[in-house]
Design a protein around this motif. Structure first.
Motif, PDB file in Angstrom:
ATOM      1  N   THR A  83       0.850  -1.187   0.000  1.00  0.00           N
ATOM      2  CA  THR A  83       0.000   0.000   0.000  1.00  0.00           C
ATOM      3  C   THR A  83       0.890   1.243   0.000  1.00  0.00           C
ATOM      4  OG1 THR A  83      -0.051   0.122   2.407  1.00  0.00           O
ATOM      5  CG2 THR A  83      -1.798  -1.199   1.327  1.00  0.00           C
ATOM      6  N   GLN A  84       0.310   2.384  -0.269  1.00  0.00           N
ATOM      7  CA  GLN A  84       1.088   3.632  -0.217  1.00  0.00           C
ATOM      8  C   GLN A  84       1.661   3.858   1.192  1.00  0.00           C
ATOM      9  OE1 GLN A  84       2.147   5.522  -2.715  1.00  0.00           O
ATOM     10  NE2 GLN A  84       3.319   6.656  -1.215  1.00  0.00           N
ATOM     11  N   PRO A  85       0.855   3.690   2.261  1.00  0.00           N
ATOM     12  CA  PRO A  85       1.447   3.815   3.601  1.00  0.00           C
ATOM     13  C   PRO A  85       2.544   2.778   3.852  1.00  0.00           C
ATOM     14  CG  PRO A  85      -0.941   3.930   3.744  1.00  0.00           C
ATOM     15  CD  PRO A  85      -0.598   3.532   2.335  1.00  0.00           C
ATOM     16  N   GLY A  86       2.384   1.576   3.306  1.00  0.00           N
ATOM     17  CA  GLY A  86       3.398   0.546   3.463  1.00  0.00           C
ATOM     18  C   GLY A  86       4.695   0.913   2.763  1.00  0.00           C
ATOM     19  N   GLN A  87       4.574   1.462   1.559  1.00  0.00           N
ATOM     20  CA  GLN A  87       5.760   1.894   0.828  1.00  0.00           C
ATOM     21  C   GLN A  87       6.481   3.007   1.575  1.00  0.00           C
ATOM     22  OE1 GLN A  87       4.561   2.924  -3.166  1.00  0.00           O
ATOM     23  NE2 GLN A  87       4.055   0.818  -3.677  1.00  0.00           N
ATOM     24  N   GLN A  88       5.720   3.951   2.125  1.00  0.00           N
ATOM     25  CA  GLN A  88       6.332   5.058   2.858  1.00  0.00           C
ATOM     26  C   GLN A  88       6.992   4.570   4.145  1.00  0.00           C
ATOM     27  OE1 GLN A  88       6.580   8.396   1.774  1.00  0.00           O
ATOM     28  NE2 GLN A  88       8.118   8.250   3.366  1.00  0.00           N
ATOM     29  N   ALA A  89       6.310   3.701   4.878  1.00  0.00           N
ATOM     30  CA  ALA A  89       6.870   3.179   6.126  1.00  0.00           C
ATOM     31  C   ALA A  89       8.145   2.387   5.856  1.00  0.00           C
ATOM     32  CB  ALA A  89       5.837   2.301   6.838  1.00  0.00           C
ATOM     33  N   PHE A  90       8.152   1.620   4.774  1.00  0.00           N
ATOM     34  CA  PHE A  90       9.333   0.823   4.442  1.00  0.00           C
ATOM     35  C   PHE A  90      10.487   1.726   4.024  1.00  0.00           C
ATOM     36  CE2 PHE A  90      11.754  -2.156   1.671  1.00  0.00           C
ATOM     37  CZ  PHE A  90      12.068  -3.084   2.648  1.00  0.00           C
ATOM     38  N   THR A  91      10.199   2.736   3.229  1.00  0.00           N
ATOM     39  CA  THR A  91      11.227   3.699   2.822  1.00  0.00           C
ATOM     40  C   THR A  91      11.807   4.413   4.037  1.00  0.00           C
ATOM     41  OG1 THR A  91      10.187   4.011   0.663  1.00  0.00           O
ATOM     42  CG2 THR A  91      11.659   5.756   1.407  1.00  0.00           C
ATOM     43  N   ASP A  92      10.949   4.826   4.955  1.00  0.00           N
ATOM     44  CA  ASP A  92      11.408   5.483   6.183  1.00  0.00           C
ATOM     45  C   ASP A  92      12.283   4.539   7.009  1.00  0.00           C
ATOM     46  OD1 ASP A  92       9.935   7.690   5.390  1.00  0.00           O
ATOM     47  OD2 ASP A  92       8.308   7.341   6.824  1.00  0.00           O
ATOM     48  N   HIS A  93      11.897   3.279   7.080  1.00  0.00           N
ATOM     49  CA  HIS A  93      12.667   2.280   7.833  1.00  0.00           C
ATOM     50  C   HIS A  93      14.054   2.104   7.212  1.00  0.00           C
ATOM     51  CE1 HIS A  93      13.355  -1.240  10.354  1.00  0.00           C
ATOM     52  NE2 HIS A  93      13.719  -1.909   9.266  1.00  0.00           N
ATOM     53  N   LEU A  94      14.102   1.982   5.892  1.00  0.00           N
ATOM     54  CA  LEU A  94      15.390   1.825   5.215  1.00  0.00           C
ATOM     55  C   LEU A  94      16.273   3.056   5.396  1.00  0.00           C
ATOM     56  CD1 LEU A  94      14.428   0.060   1.865  1.00  0.00           C
ATOM     57  CD2 LEU A  94      15.363  -0.955   3.955  1.00  0.00           C
ATOM     58  N   SER A  95      15.667   4.230   5.366  1.00  0.00           N
ATOM     59  CA  SER A  95      16.427   5.468   5.590  1.00  0.00           C
ATOM     60  C   SER A  95      17.028   5.490   6.991  1.00  0.00           C
ATOM     61  CB  SER A  95      15.532   6.696   5.387  1.00  0.00           C
ATOM     62  OG  SER A  95      15.127   6.776   4.042  1.00  0.00           O
ATOM     63  N   ALA A  96      16.259   5.045   7.980  1.00  0.00           N
ATOM     64  CA  ALA A  96      16.764   4.996   9.357  1.00  0.00           C
ATOM     65  C   ALA A  96      17.906   3.985   9.469  1.00  0.00           C
ATOM     66  CB  ALA A  96      15.634   4.636  10.325  1.00  0.00           C
ATOM     67  N   LEU A  97      17.783   2.853   8.796  1.00  0.00           N
ATOM     68  CA  LEU A  97      18.856   1.857   8.797  1.00  0.00           C
ATOM     69  C   LEU A  97      20.128   2.422   8.168  1.00  0.00           C
ATOM     70  CD1 LEU A  97      17.012  -1.425   7.758  1.00  0.00           C
ATOM     71  CD2 LEU A  97      18.224  -1.044   9.889  1.00  0.00           C
ATOM     72  N   GLU A  98      19.974   3.093   7.033  1.00  0.00           N
ATOM     73  CA  GLU A  98      21.128   3.682   6.357  1.00  0.00           C
ATOM     74  C   GLU A  98      21.812   4.722   7.229  1.00  0.00           C
ATOM     75  OE1 GLU A  98      19.630   5.184   2.650  1.00  0.00           O
ATOM     76  OE2 GLU A  98      19.425   3.173   1.799  1.00  0.00           O
ATOM     77  N   GLU A  99      21.019   5.555   7.873  1.00  0.00           N
ATOM     78  CA  GLU A  99      21.583   6.595   8.745  1.00  0.00           C
ATOM     79  C   GLU A  99      22.313   5.968   9.932  1.00  0.00           C
ATOM     80  OE1 GLU A  99      22.783  10.266   9.881  1.00  0.00           O
ATOM     81  OE2 GLU A  99      21.804   9.721   8.019  1.00  0.00           O
ATOM     82  N   PHE A 100      21.729   4.926  10.495  1.00  0.00           N
ATOM     83  CA  PHE A 100      22.343   4.214  11.599  1.00  0.00           C
ATOM     84  C   PHE A 100      23.707   3.642  11.181  1.00  0.00           C
ATOM     85  CE2 PHE A 100      23.026   0.357  14.166  1.00  0.00           C
ATOM     86  CZ  PHE A 100      23.000   0.915  15.438  1.00  0.00           C
ATOM     87  N   ILE A 101      23.765   3.034  10.002  1.00  0.00           N
ATOM     88  CA  ILE A 101      25.009   2.459   9.494  1.00  0.00           C
ATOM     89  C   ILE A 101      26.056   3.542   9.272  1.00  0.00           C
ATOM     90  CG2 ILE A 101      26.040   1.296   7.499  1.00  0.00           C
ATOM     91  CD1 ILE A 101      23.348  -0.304   7.339  1.00  0.00           C
ATOM     92  N   ARG A 102      25.646   4.677   8.756  1.00  0.00           N
ATOM     93  CA  ARG A 102      26.591   5.774   8.505  1.00  0.00           C
ATOM     94  C   ARG A 102      27.216   6.307   9.792  1.00  0.00           C
ATOM     95  NH1 ARG A 102      22.704   8.864   5.617  1.00  0.00           N
ATOM     96  NH2 ARG A 102      22.242   7.508   3.903  1.00  0.00           N
ATOM     97  N   THR A 103      26.515   6.195  10.901  1.00  0.00           N
ATOM     98  CA  THR A 103      27.028   6.741  12.166  1.00  0.00           C
ATOM     99  C   THR A 103      27.914   5.745  12.906  1.00  0.00           C
ATOM    100  OG1 THR A 103      25.103   6.032  13.442  1.00  0.00           O
ATOM    101  CG2 THR A 103      25.027   8.248  12.446  1.00  0.00           C
ATOM    102  N   MET A 104      28.048   4.547  12.400  1.00  0.00           N
ATOM    103  CA  MET A 104      28.837   3.512  13.070  1.00  0.00           C
ATOM    104  C   MET A 104      30.322   3.839  12.963  1.00  0.00           C
ATOM    105  SD  MET A 104      26.439   1.378  14.148  1.00  0.00           S
ATOM    106  CE  MET A 104      27.345   0.000  14.724  1.00  0.00           C
TER     107      MET A 104
END
Length: 99
Positions: free
Chosen positions: A78-99
């Motif tokens: 769904t559109q909310p599902g796509q947005q939530a997944f994109t937000d989750h991946l962005s948070a993962l990427e940001e977390f990895i960058r700060t390691m």
């Protein structure tokens, strides 16, 4: 700082199976149950359980139809599902960058 990033992780996508399901559905218009099962290497019960949880979260839509006399169930993000997944991946990427 890292705790703030961890708080942005979406618990709906914590399992490998749900990450896989959403990854497939975000890049495809829809997928049948059997195609998802084969692609992700999941059992019927395991896939059904994860799909139901994603559906209850409003992240996945289910379409049931018959092709000839055979039932066919397809799933789409769904559109909310796509947005939530994109937000989750962005948070993962940001977390990895700060390691």
């Amino acid at each position: 700082m890292k705790n703030d990033l961890l708080a942005q992780f979406n618990k709906a996508f914590e399992s490998k199976a749900r990450l896989g399901i959403m990854s497939v559905l975000v890049v495809n218009d829809s997928m049948s149950f059997n195609a998802l099962k084969e692609l992700l290497g999941l059992t019927d019960g395991n896939l059904a359980t994860h799909l139901r949880a994603l559906e209850e979260s409003g992240y996945v839509a289910v379409q049931k139809q018959f092709i000839g006399r055979k039932p066919n169930t397809t799933y789409s993000a769904t559109q909310p599902g796509q947005q939530a997944f994109t937000d989750h991946l962005s948070a993962l990427e940001e977390f990895i960058r700060t390691m």
